[in-house]
Design a protein around this motif. Structure first.
Motif, PDB file in Angstrom:
ATOM      1  N   ASP A  26       0.818  -1.218   0.000  1.00 43.43           N
ATOM      2  CA  ASP A  26       0.000   0.000   0.000  1.00 43.43           C
ATOM      3  C   ASP A  26       0.849   1.265   0.000  1.00 43.43           C
ATOM      4  O   ASP A  26       0.318   2.375   0.040  1.00 43.43           O
ATOM      5  CB  ASP A  26      -0.928   0.014   1.224  1.00 43.43           C
ATOM      6  CG  ASP A  26      -2.063  -0.991   1.081  1.00 43.43           C
ATOM      7  OD1 ASP A  26      -2.356  -1.388  -0.058  1.00 43.43           O
ATOM      8  OD2 ASP A  26      -2.647  -1.374   2.116  1.00 43.43           O
ATOM      9  N   GLY A  27       2.180   1.113  -0.050  1.00 49.03           N
ATOM     10  CA  GLY A  27       3.067   2.271  -0.109  1.00 49.03           C
ATOM     11  C   GLY A  27       3.590   2.759   1.221  1.00 49.03           C
ATOM     12  O   GLY A  27       4.282   3.782   1.279  1.00 49.03           O
ATOM     13  N   GLN A  28       3.297   2.039   2.304  1.00 51.09           N
ATOM     14  CA  GLN A  28       3.758   2.456   3.630  1.00 51.09           C
ATOM     15  C   GLN A  28       5.045   1.695   3.966  1.00 51.09           C
ATOM     16  O   GLN A  28       5.078   0.842   4.862  1.00 51.09           O
ATOM     17  CB  GLN A  28       2.674   2.188   4.677  1.00 51.09           C
ATOM     18  CG  GLN A  28       1.345   2.871   4.369  1.00 51.09           C
ATOM     19  CD  GLN A  28       0.290   2.541   5.398  1.00 51.09           C
ATOM     20  OE1 GLN A  28       0.496   2.722   6.607  1.00 51.09           O
ATOM     21  NE2 GLN A  28      -0.857   2.052   4.938  1.00 51.09           N
ATOM     22  N   MET A  29       6.099   2.040   3.265  1.00 51.22           N
ATOM     23  CA  MET A  29       7.340   1.281   3.383  1.00 51.22           C
ATOM     24  C   MET A  29       7.950   1.379   4.784  1.00 51.22           C
ATOM     25  O   MET A  29       8.340   0.359   5.377  1.00 51.22           O
ATOM     26  CB  MET A  29       8.354   1.787   2.355  1.00 51.22           C
ATOM     27  CG  MET A  29       9.657   1.010   2.346  1.00 51.22           C
ATOM     28  SD  MET A  29      10.887   1.734   1.228  1.00 51.22           S
ATOM     29  CE  MET A  29      11.386   3.185   2.172  1.00 51.22           C
ATOM     30  N   GLU A  30       8.047   2.580   5.339  1.00 53.54           N
ATOM     31  CA  GLU A  30       8.685   2.744   6.638  1.00 53.54           C
ATOM     32  C   GLU A  30       7.933   1.990   7.721  1.00 53.54           C
ATOM     33  O   GLU A  30       8.542   1.341   8.587  1.00 53.54           O
ATOM     34  CB  GLU A  30       8.784   4.231   6.984  1.00 53.54           C
ATOM     35  CG  GLU A  30       9.706   5.029   6.068  1.00 53.54           C
ATOM     36  CD  GLU A  30      11.140   4.526   6.112  1.00 53.54           C
ATOM     37  OE1 GLU A  30      11.541   3.931   7.138  1.00 53.54           O
ATOM     38  OE2 GLU A  30      11.868   4.722   5.134  1.00 53.54           O
ATOM     39  N   ALA A  31       6.606   2.063   7.684  1.00 53.04           N
ATOM     40  CA  ALA A  31       5.812   1.337   8.676  1.00 53.04           C
ATOM     41  C   ALA A  31       6.014  -0.163   8.538  1.00 53.04           C
ATOM     42  O   ALA A  31       6.128  -0.893   9.532  1.00 53.04           O
ATOM     43  CB  ALA A  31       4.332   1.700   8.523  1.00 53.04           C
ATOM     44  N   ALA A  32       6.079  -0.629   7.299  1.00 55.37           N
ATOM     45  CA  ALA A  32       6.279  -2.058   7.060  1.00 55.37           C
ATOM     46  C   ALA A  32       7.648  -2.505   7.557  1.00 55.37           C
ATOM     47  O   ALA A  32       7.783  -3.573   8.171  1.00 55.37           O
ATOM     48  CB  ALA A  32       6.121  -2.356   5.571  1.00 55.37           C
ATOM     49  N   LEU A  33       8.685  -1.704   7.296  1.00 56.34           N
ATOM     50  CA  LEU A  33      10.032  -2.060   7.772  1.00 56.34           C
ATOM     51  C   LEU A  33      10.094  -2.127   9.294  1.00 56.34           C
ATOM     52  O   LEU A  33      10.716  -3.036   9.876  1.00 56.34           O
ATOM     53  CB  LEU A  33      11.042  -1.047   7.249  1.00 56.34           C
ATOM     54  CG  LEU A  33      11.344  -1.075   5.738  1.00 56.34           C
ATOM     55  CD1 LEU A  33      12.238   0.093   5.351  1.00 56.34           C
ATOM     56  CD2 LEU A  33      12.005  -2.387   5.343  1.00 56.34           C
ATOM     57  N   ALA A  34       9.452  -1.159   9.951  1.00 57.27           N
ATOM     58  CA  ALA A  34       9.461  -1.149  11.421  1.00 57.27           C
ATOM     59  C   ALA A  34       8.765  -2.381  11.987  1.00 57.27           C
ATOM     60  O   ALA A  34       9.261  -3.031  12.923  1.00 57.27           O
ATOM     61  CB  ALA A  34       8.798   0.135  11.930  1.00 57.27           C
ATOM     62  N   GLY A  54      14.436  -9.352   5.249  1.00 58.99           N
ATOM     63  CA  GLY A  54      15.408  -9.256   4.160  1.00 58.99           C
ATOM     64  C   GLY A  54      14.772  -8.826   2.854  1.00 58.99           C
ATOM     65  O   GLY A  54      15.309  -7.977   2.144  1.00 58.99           O
ATOM     66  N   GLU A  55      13.609  -9.360   2.535  1.00 60.35           N
ATOM     67  CA  GLU A  55      12.937  -9.025   1.281  1.00 60.35           C
ATOM     68  C   GLU A  55      12.508  -7.565   1.257  1.00 60.35           C
ATOM     69  O   GLU A  55      12.649  -6.878   0.238  1.00 60.35           O
ATOM     70  CB  GLU A  55      11.723  -9.945   1.084  1.00 60.35           C
ATOM     71  CG  GLU A  55      11.060  -9.837  -0.277  1.00 60.35           C
ATOM     72  CD  GLU A  55      11.893 -10.461  -1.381  1.00 60.35           C
ATOM     73  OE1 GLU A  55      11.573 -10.202  -2.554  1.00 60.35           O
ATOM     74  OE2 GLU A  55      12.873 -11.183  -1.087  1.00 60.35           O
ATOM     75  N   LEU A  56      11.971  -7.078   2.374  1.00 59.82           N
ATOM     76  CA  LEU A  56      11.510  -5.687   2.429  1.00 59.82           C
ATOM     77  C   LEU A  56      12.677  -4.711   2.330  1.00 59.82           C
ATOM     78  O   LEU A  56      12.575  -3.673   1.657  1.00 59.82           O
ATOM     79  CB  LEU A  56      10.717  -5.443   3.709  1.00 59.82           C
ATOM     80  CG  LEU A  56       9.337  -6.113   3.775  1.00 59.82           C
ATOM     81  CD1 LEU A  56       8.669  -5.797   5.107  1.00 59.82           C
ATOM     82  CD2 LEU A  56       8.455  -5.656   2.626  1.00 59.82           C
ATOM     83  N   HIS A  57      13.780  -5.020   2.987  1.00 63.83           N
ATOM     84  CA  HIS A  57      14.937  -4.125   2.889  1.00 63.83           C
ATOM     85  C   HIS A  57      15.578  -4.192   1.502  1.00 63.83           C
ATOM     86  O   HIS A  57      16.093  -3.173   1.017  1.00 63.83           O
ATOM     87  CB  HIS A  57      15.959  -4.482   3.970  1.00 63.83           C
ATOM     88  CG  HIS A  57      15.676  -3.802   5.277  1.00 63.83           C
ATOM     89  ND1 HIS A  57      15.991  -2.493   5.523  1.00 63.83           N
ATOM     90  CD2 HIS A  57      15.069  -4.267   6.403  1.00 63.83           C
ATOM     91  CE1 HIS A  57      15.614  -2.159   6.755  1.00 63.83           C
ATOM     92  NE2 HIS A  57      15.040  -3.228   7.312  1.00 63.83           N
TER      93      HIS A  57
END
Length: 626
Positions: A26-34, A54-57
């Motif tokens: 949905d475009g919320q990359m920082e929230a997903a990484l946290a 690993g995949e998200l980073h």
């Protein structure tokens, strides 16, 4: 009970991992990484959690690298460097997380492929290669769906976790690893290897560069650029030889390398260009022209950017522009062949020109025709009989009934008006001046003059060409179009179709033509009708001289090139580095500044040293930097 609790815990981790993936999508990359980091810390023994982090980073690194690469679009240099640093930081986390996932799930092909991608993005090519190879050779691999929350994450796609299809998922993961390795090889390893070989040639000498290029070619036998590199460096070695040494015998060895490459990679216009130019330098003019024609006729040719040496030396904003650039090279080489042939022809004695080229036996032309139409017998003797009987070379065949030959345009018109009045209105006869028709037809027709019949000393029938007319220039100096002879039926059908089309146009004009010849409308419409009739006569006429000249041109052009190649004086002529340079312009290697832009921070220092090692296993070679 313990197994049930463990399965429930694993499913709980998977469900949360799926939620995190949806947040990222949905475009919320920082929230997903946290959240992914928190999930990993809470479940450090879960390969799913580490695989997710690993995949998200890795995805975040790709986004940051893309942003850094767009520095020319209003982004400052400092912002670009910041994007590169961010990409490097993301890749560090991705490598660490995926390395842990590998330890927790050593038999998962999907994890191995993902870790290989992270290594490749970090320019850790040795580690990437090892991981890609491991992905392809893991015995008894586990189901990728067990470690990757992306399988079955969307509603309605739960079947993606069906245990019955585990083997298919494993094969898909292996294929991703194969594709990633191939992409890394083509886009990274071979270009780097090529630059190092070129550097070795400049710094250590052409002999060392040639040796390194051969090593690269043996390492990557299935890549066109690697084979082109070997031919290119072999030519550089020949160039570097002492000026007093004849380069011809050494170029024969280079030609063998180029011919193997052209055969192995028939859709590479870059290799075809190298091969064609080398043939020209060696005086193999007919073979050089054939290679040019082959390249210009390629269906779906490879992008020149993939094969050029030095890498990036063929410019162009897209594949089409780069292909156009190469097409210009082929046409330039064709022009060089024409110039060489013209000079050679002018150097011949008049006697040799006459005996070798200005007279051709009937049988030779008939054999030439059979190359384009084996089912139709073309007899030059029939043409001679026709010319002797009618004293003309040309005729028309009625385009409507396609039967009798007409040597007079007036008889043709009379036939069409009487036999086909629906298609050609009889009134047309009274509107045309046949004397003017014949005059218009003959204007500008001297290009076909200069063809006669005779016999040689052995009483063999010959077709003779007049050197002083414009015919001979047409024969030898205009084959660059590559247009050859066509079967008679095909030519006649084209003329028939063109003739019918023009007759239809005349008929339409005739329908609206006033009956009153003194009217303004009549005087305005008549010139166009007469013009269309003249166009019909010129478009539908069949001239035997044109057929003979086309067949003769094909044969004589080959004979002239053959004569040039086999000429003892030309074959004995020394080839110098200057002769090579006249055909092989030195390609300029693009600036390294843009190409050395890095997305990773762990680039092996040995890459800077330029040391190469090749190690081989049972199925293919590997290329490693030490």
């Amino acid at each position: 009970m313990a197994d049930a609790d463990a399965a429930a815990a694993a499913e709980s981790v998977r469900e949360e991992a799926t939620e995190i993936l949806l947040i990222d999508h949905d475009g919320q990359m920082e929230a997903a990484l946290a959240r992914a980091r928190a999930l990993m810390l809470a479940h450090q023994d879960s390969p799913v959690a580490h695989r997710l982090l690993g995949e998200l980073h890795y995805a975040a690194a790709v986004r940051a690298a893309a942003a850094a690469a767009s520095s020319g679009d209003g982004i400052s240099a400092s912002e670009s460097r910041g994007g590169a640093a961010a990409a490097a930081a993301h890749l560090r986390v991705a490598r660490d997380a995926l390395a842990v996932a590998r330890r927790l799930a050593p038999s998962c092909v999907d994890v191995a492929a993902a870790l290989g991608d992270a290594f490749a993005a970090s320019r850790m090519y040795g580690e990437a290669e090892s991981e890609f190879r491991r992905a392809r050779s893991i015995p008894d691999p586990t189901d990728p769906a067990l470690t990757n929350a992306a399988y079955g994450m969307y509603e309605g796609y739960e079947h993606e976790r069906d245990p019955a299809f585990a083997a298919e998922r494993v094969e898909e993961a292996r294929e991703r690893a194969r594709a990633s390795y191939a992409r890394m090889t083509v886009e990274e390893l071979v270009p780097i290897a090529a630059r190092k070989v070129l550097d070795a040639g400049r710094l250590l000498g052409a002999a060392e560069g040639r040796k390194s290029a051969r090593l690269v070619a043996e390492t990557f036998p299935n890549l066109a650029r690697a084979q082109h590199l070997q031919a290119y460096m072999d030519l550089e070695f020949v160039r570097s030889l002492d000026a007093a040494i004849d380069k011809r015998p050494f170029l024969r060895r280079t030609l063998a390398v180029a011919e193997r490459a052209a055969t192995a990679f028939p859709r590479s216009p870059v290799i075809a260009s190298f091969h064609g130019r080398l043939l020209f330098v060696l005086g193999e003019y007919d073979a050089a022209e054939r290679e040019c024609r082959r390249a210009l006729d390629m269906k779906e040719p490879d992008d020149p950017q993939l094969d050029c040496i030095p890498p990036g030396s063929i410019g162009g904003e897209n594949r089409g522009a780069r292909l156009v650039s190469l097409a210009c090279e082929f046409h330039e080489l064709l022009n060089k062949i024409l110039v060489a042939a013209s000079d050679y022809w002018d150097s011949m004695s008049g006697e040799r020109q006459r005996d070798g080229f200005l007279r051709v036996r009937f049988g030779v032309l008939e054999d030439e025709y059979r190359k384009v139409d084996g089912s139709y017998v073309f007899a030059v003797s029939d043409v001679r009989s026709f010319v002797n009987e009618h004293k003309v070379w040309r005729f028309w065949v009625c385009p409507i009934c396609d039967r009798k030959k007409f040597v007079d345009s007036g008889l043709l018109l009379s036939h069409m008006c009487s036999k086909h009045p629906r298609s050609v209105l009889p009134r047309l006869q009274s509107l045309l001046d046949q004397t003017l028709d014949e005059k218009a037809l003959l204007e500008g027709d001297d290009s076909l003059d200069g063809v006669t019949f005779s016999e040689d000393s052995a009483e063999q029938d010959m077709v003779c060409f007049n050197k002083s007319s414009g015919v001979f220039k047409w024969l030898f100096y205009a084959p660059s179009s590559g247009v050859g002879a066509k079967p008679f039926p095909e030519v006649r059908e084209q003329k028939r179709e063109k003739g019918c089309m023009l007759l239809d146009s005349i008929k339409d004009k005739m329908k609206t033509l006033p009956a009153d010849k003194s009217s303004t409308e009549f005087s305005e419409a008549l010139p166009r009708i007469q013009e269309l009739w003249h166009e019909f006569l010129k478009a539908s006429v069949f001239d035997y001289r044109g057929v003979i000249l086309t067949l003769a041109r094909s044969f004589l052009w080959r004979e002239l090139k053959k004569s040039m190649t086999e000429d003892p004086e030309l074959a004995a002529k020394r080839i110098s580095a200057t002769d090579i340079d006249a055909v092989f312009t030195k390609e300029v290697e693009p600036s390294r500044a843009e190409e050395d832009h890095e997305t990773g921070d762990n680039i092996q220092s040995s890459q800077e040293d330029g040391a190469l090692m090749v190690s081989e296993d049972h199925d293919e070679s590997s290329f490693k930097f030490l």
